[in-house]
Structures are given as structure tokens and as C-alpha cells.
Design a protein around this motif. Structure first.
Motif, PDB file in Angstrom:
ATOM      1  N   LEU A 333       0.824  -1.213   0.000  1.00 29.63           N
ATOM      2  CA  LEU A 333       0.000   0.000   0.000  1.00 29.63           C
ATOM      3  C   LEU A 333       0.853   1.254   0.000  1.00 29.63           C
ATOM      4  O   LEU A 333       0.538   2.227  -0.700  1.00 29.63           O
ATOM      5  CB  LEU A 333      -0.932  -0.016   1.206  1.00 29.63           C
ATOM      6  N   HIS A 356      -4.188   7.982   0.732  1.00 30.06           N
ATOM      7  CA  HIS A 356      -4.748   6.797   1.371  1.00 30.06           C
ATOM      8  C   HIS A 356      -3.748   5.641   1.313  1.00 30.06           C
ATOM      9  O   HIS A 356      -3.582   4.905   2.293  1.00 30.06           O
ATOM     10  CB  HIS A 356      -6.061   6.383   0.703  1.00 30.06           C
ATOM     11  N   VAL A 360      -2.252   4.337   4.781  1.00 30.80           N
ATOM     12  CA  VAL A 360      -2.614   2.964   5.135  1.00 30.80           C
ATOM     13  C   VAL A 360      -1.361   2.091   5.238  1.00 30.80           C
ATOM     14  O   VAL A 360      -1.310   1.157   6.041  1.00 30.80           O
ATOM     15  CB  VAL A 360      -3.618   2.401   4.118  1.00 30.80           C
ATOM     16  N   TYR A 394      -8.148  -5.690   5.464  1.00 31.55           N
ATOM     17  CA  TYR A 394      -7.951  -4.244   5.521  1.00 31.55           C
ATOM     18  C   TYR A 394      -7.123  -3.751   4.331  1.00 31.55           C
ATOM     19  O   TYR A 394      -7.474  -2.756   3.682  1.00 31.55           O
ATOM     20  CB  TYR A 394      -7.253  -3.877   6.830  1.00 31.55           C
ATOM     21  N   GLN A 398      -8.544  -1.453   1.214  1.00 30.02           N
ATOM     22  CA  GLN A 398      -7.952  -0.153   0.923  1.00 30.02           C
ATOM     23  C   GLN A 398      -7.386  -0.097  -0.487  1.00 30.02           C
ATOM     24  O   GLN A 398      -7.436   0.949  -1.145  1.00 30.02           O
ATOM     25  CB  GLN A 398      -6.858   0.169   1.945  1.00 30.02           C
ATOM     26  N   HIS A 401     -10.203   0.490  -2.681  1.00 28.15           N
ATOM     27  CA  HIS A 401     -10.640   1.862  -2.433  1.00 28.15           C
ATOM     28  C   HIS A 401      -9.803   2.850  -3.249  1.00 28.15           C
ATOM     29  O   HIS A 401     -10.355   3.729  -3.937  1.00 28.15           O
ATOM     30  CB  HIS A 401     -10.530   2.159  -0.939  1.00 28.15           C
ATOM     31  N   GLY A 440     -13.935   0.605   0.412  1.00 28.52           N
ATOM     32  CA  GLY A 440     -14.000   1.339   1.668  1.00 28.52           C
ATOM     33  C   GLY A 440     -14.713   0.563   2.747  1.00 28.52           C
ATOM     34  O   GLY A 440     -14.276   0.538   3.907  1.00 28.52           O
ATOM     35  N   ALA A 443     -12.480  -2.171   3.962  1.00 29.68           N
ATOM     36  CA  ALA A 443     -11.425  -1.624   4.808  1.00 29.68           C
ATOM     37  C   ALA A 443     -11.962  -1.269   6.186  1.00 29.68           C
ATOM     38  O   ALA A 443     -11.280  -1.484   7.205  1.00 29.68           O
ATOM     39  CB  ALA A 443     -10.805  -0.385   4.144  1.00 29.68           C
TER      40      ALA A 443
END
Length: 466
Positions: A333, A356, A360, A394, A398, A401, A440, A443
């Protein structure tokens, strides 16, 4: 014979990037900061549900959430970044520091907890205009602003104690010394960030329009805070790699050098403040270039070394599977956020896709390190399916997302808007924002699951002692 104590050539001892967790009052103080961090994540998750629903196609039309979107966004960002990161920094500095000035640490924790509770309540007791300033958005009302001021003062006490209680790195440059240097460097960076906030507060003209006022107020210090979080993430990466049995190719000397390079750029901050007025375009640009150039020099070597160690790591056990997953998704990420940052053009949702990813990445590193530290702080060990599933849920959520945001940004969907303001005209835009909404929600589920895993580990250890 412990084969981890030898290098490949059989002569030089391998660096062990780990620190001993104390058993005195420092551990209790660190537990308090962990509690604040978990509480902030849970509250942030509740506000993020409102955020996702207010932007997802079709769903947004069924709920009257659009008017609450910016208010929820302000509280969500401040809880999930400012409070969560600061609280976890408090945890690490409490475990890492010398056992002195404990009262100052407890005072900082109490103030931060009260301030966080007030931030959460502010939208419901004091209707205020949301100001979407970068780094620290605010609700322009007395309750929220006083809560934010109290939190800033509490962080000043936290950083002051972290510097006063900072242990010496020592002359023996081993893995523990490298981690100590990294955590000390993060405290220095945080102190420079607080200086920048205070300098901006003193220098920004009071008659400036409110949105511009908060933008200028938080611009300089906000940039420096990114160095603080990144330095802490680097330390978490090294510690997690060690925890899963991965041999990091970085020597302690090189690791210390990279920490120093990542820290060095923040010392340009006072020079920028002396050279340019805080409201000038030059000040704005120099802060941006400081982060782009100074922040990027240490990231690639650190990430490459940890990725190589992860690739060569032994197969995960039940205990190390959550740690390995958190480290893997953190690298992925954070790397995605950096790559997306190169593609930003215009004020669209590519910008939140970038930050993000980066934010993250830091969050996942902290989650993994929390799993590792829990049993060493006297609690249960996070194991089982939920603990192994959580980082992937998670991280994947993300990733979806930010892919949805990046896709939408290519069609010009603007940032910090919701409902009809998004102007989703085509099927592609609707599909992209739908992907964003799905990611989202996944996450959010992963974030709540992290809190469940941690609280279950704490509860299990508490009941076993009864």
C-alpha cells in the motif's frame, strides 16, 4: 546452535532489529496509549461508514448523508491519522524511553484522551463549518478547536518527554541501536513539526479568510509530520521483519544512515520559514519540494531491503502469519501510494488515492507491530483465523478503495465532495466510485476487526489472570 546469530559467511553476527519491552511503569503507560489508539480507530471506523455511504452510487441517494459528509470527513481524518498515529507514537516512545518523567507521560495521555473524546462529540453538540484544510481539517467551532488545541498541547508534552527520556544510541551499533536511533529521530521530527505549527500560528495574519487561514496554519507542520510517521514506519518494518524470522540485508550502520537521511530534510523547515512568508507561494512550494526530495531518498532503499528480507523469510507459523501479512500489505500500500503520487494532476480524487495508500501503509505497519507487542506487554497473542485474515481484509479493501479513486480521478471526479456534487455522468464513473465504496466498506470491516482482535487478546489475558 542459533543459526540466526551468524551471517551467511559464518563470521559476522547478524543484526537483530528488536528492542526489549520493559516490565515497569513504562509498560502501563504504553498500554494507555494503545487504548487511545484503538479507541480512535473504532470511532474513525464509525465516521468512515458515513463517508462511504455518502459517496457510493445509489446508496447515497437513499440516505440523507450528503450534508454530513464534510463533517464526518473532518473527524474521520483527524481520528484515523492524527490521533491514531500520535497515540501509537506515544506507545513506542513509552516503551523505548528511559523510566523518568512518567508523570509527564500520563499527563499527556490524559489530555489527549479528553481531547479525542471532545473531537468525537463536537459534531453533535456544536454545529460548525467544516474546513477541509490539508493534513489537519477542522470544524470551525469552539468545541472542536479547543479540543484540537488541547490535543496539540498534549502532543507537545508527549514529544517533550520522548526527547527528555530518549536513551542513548550507544557506541555499539547493532540492530537495537538502529531502532533506538530511528525512534529518537522520529521524536526530533515531531518536535520540528510542533515548532512549525507554532511558527505558522504566530505568523499567519488573523484577517485571512478562514479556509486559507487553516490551510496556511497546518501546511508546514503537516509536511514535517509525514517525516515523523515515515520514520516510525521504517522502525516498524525492521522490527516486524525480525519478528517473522526474516534476515534484513541492511547493516545497522546503513539503517542508521537511512534514518538520518530521512530526518535531515526536516531541518530545512526553519530555513523555509525564515526565507519566505507563510502566505507566499514560495513557502508553499518549498515545503512540497522538501517532502518530495527529502522524503523519497530513504524510502526506496528501506522498502527494497525489507521486501527482499520478506521474500527470503521462512514459511509463516500461526504466530507470525498476522505479522507477515501486515508487513506485506504495508509495503504494497505504501508503494502504491508513492506510485500514484507521480500521476497526480489537478484537484481530483487521485490525491486521496495517493495519501490513502501512503497513510494505510503506515497504519498496517503499526497494526502488525501491535500484534507483535501485545504478548510482550503482558497480553494474549493475536492468533487464529481472524488475526491472520485482518491485515489482508484491511489491505485489500484499501487497495480497492484507492484503485476506485484513481480510476474516478481519471474521469475528473473531484475530491472532498459527495452526492450530486460528484457529477457521476457515465457508467465508468459510477463503476469506479462503486469500487471505491466496496473497498471502503471492506477496509472499515478490516479496521474494526483489528480492534476486535486486539481487544480479544487483552480480554483473554485478563480473564486468565482471574
Amino acid at each position: 546452535m542459533n543459526t540466526r546469530s551468524l551471517c551467511v559467511d559464518g563470521f559476522a553476527p547478524a543484526a537483530r532489529y528488536e528492542l526489549t519491552v520493559p516490565t515497569d511503569e513504562r509498560r502501563a503507560l504504553a498500554t494507555g496509549w494503545l487504548g487511545l489508539a484503538i479507541g480512535a480507530l473504532l470511532a474513525s471506523g464509525l465516521f468512515s461508514i458515513l463517508l462511504v455511504l455518502s459517496r457510493a452510487p445509489y446508496v447515497k441517494d437513499a440516505f440523507p448523508l450528503v450534508n454530513f459528509f464534510r463533517v464526518a470527513l473532518v473527524v474521520h481524518v483527524d481520528l484515523s491519522v492524527l490521533v491514531w498515529f500520535s497515540a501509537f507514537a506515544g506507545l513506542l516512545w513509552s516503551l523505548h524511553g528511559a523510566p523518568r518523567l512518567q508523570w509527564l507521560g500520563w499527563t499527556a495521555l490524559a489530555g489527549a484522551a479528553v481531547a479525542t473524546a471532545a473531537m468525537c462529540l463536537a459534531p453533535f453538540v456544536d454545529p460548525a463549518t467544516p474546513m477541509m484544510a490539508n493534513y489537519i481539517p477542522v470544524l470551525d467551532g469552539p468545541v472542536f478547536l479547543r479540543a484540537l488545541a488541547l490535543f496539540g498541547l498534549s502532543c507537545a508534552l508527549l514529544v517533550g518527554r520522548a526527547l527528555a527520556a530518549a536513551p542513548r544510541v550507544g557506541t555499539r551499533l547493532d540492530g537495537a541501536a538502529a531502532l533506538r536511533f530511528g525512534l529518537n529521530a522520529a521524536a526530533v521530527s515531531a518536535a520540528v513539526a510542533l515548532l512549525a505549527f507554532a511558527w505558522s500560528y504566530a505568523a499567519v495574519p488573523a484577517e485571512v479568510e478562514r479556509k486559507a487561514y487553516f490551510e496556511v496554519l497546518f501546511w508546514g507542520g503537516g509536511h514535517v509530520l509525514q517525516f515523523t510517521w515515515t520514520l516510525l514506519m521504517f522502525a516498524a518494518w525492521l522490527w516486524l521483519a525480525e519478528a517473522i524470522g526474516a534476515r534484513n540485508p541492511l547493516s545497522p550502520r546503513v539503517a542508521i544512515l537511512l534514518f538520518a537521511i530521512a530526518l535531515a530534510a526536516v531541518f530545512a523547515t526553519p530555513l523555509i520559514y525564515l526565507a519566505y512568508d507563510v502566505t507566499s507561494v514560495e513557502h508553499y512550494r518549498m515545503q512540497t519540494w522538501m517532502m518530495r526530495i527529502g522524503g523519497g531518498l530513504a524510502i526506496v532503499p528501506f522498502a527494497a531491503a525489507v521486501a527482499l528480507a520478506l521474500f527470503k523469510a521462512p514459511p509463516p507459523s500461526q504466530a507470525t502469519a498476522p505479522l507477515r501479512a501486515a508487513l506485506l500489505w504495508s509495503l504494497a500500500l505504501f508503494g502504491a501510494g508513492g506510485v500514484i503520487g507521480l500521476a497526480i494532476s489537478g484537484a481530483n480524487v487521485k490525491i486521496p488515492a495517493h495519501y490513502h495508500g501512503s497513510i494505510v501503509g503506515v497504519t498496517l505497519a503499526f497494526m502488525g507491530l501491535a500484534y507483535y507487542l501485545l504478548p510482550r506487554m503482558g497480553f494474549g497473542s493475536p492468533q487464529g483465523r481472524l488475526a491472520a485474515l485482518q491485515p489482508g481484509l484491511y489491505g485489500a479493501g484499501q487497495l480497492l478503495h484507492i484503485v476506485g479513486l484513481l480510476w474516478s480521478g481519471g474521469y475528473g471526479v473531484q475530491r472532498k465532495v459527495a452526492g450530486a456534487e460528484q457529477v457521476l455522468r457515465g457508467v465508468e464513473q459510477v463503476a469506479a466510485m462503486g469500487l471505491m465504496g466496496l473497498g471502503g466498506l471492506l477496509a472499515v470491516g478490516g479496521g474494526i476487526l483489528f480492534a476486535v482482535v486486539v481487544l480479544r487478546a487483552i480480554w483473554t489475558s485478563s480473564t486468565s489472570r482471574l
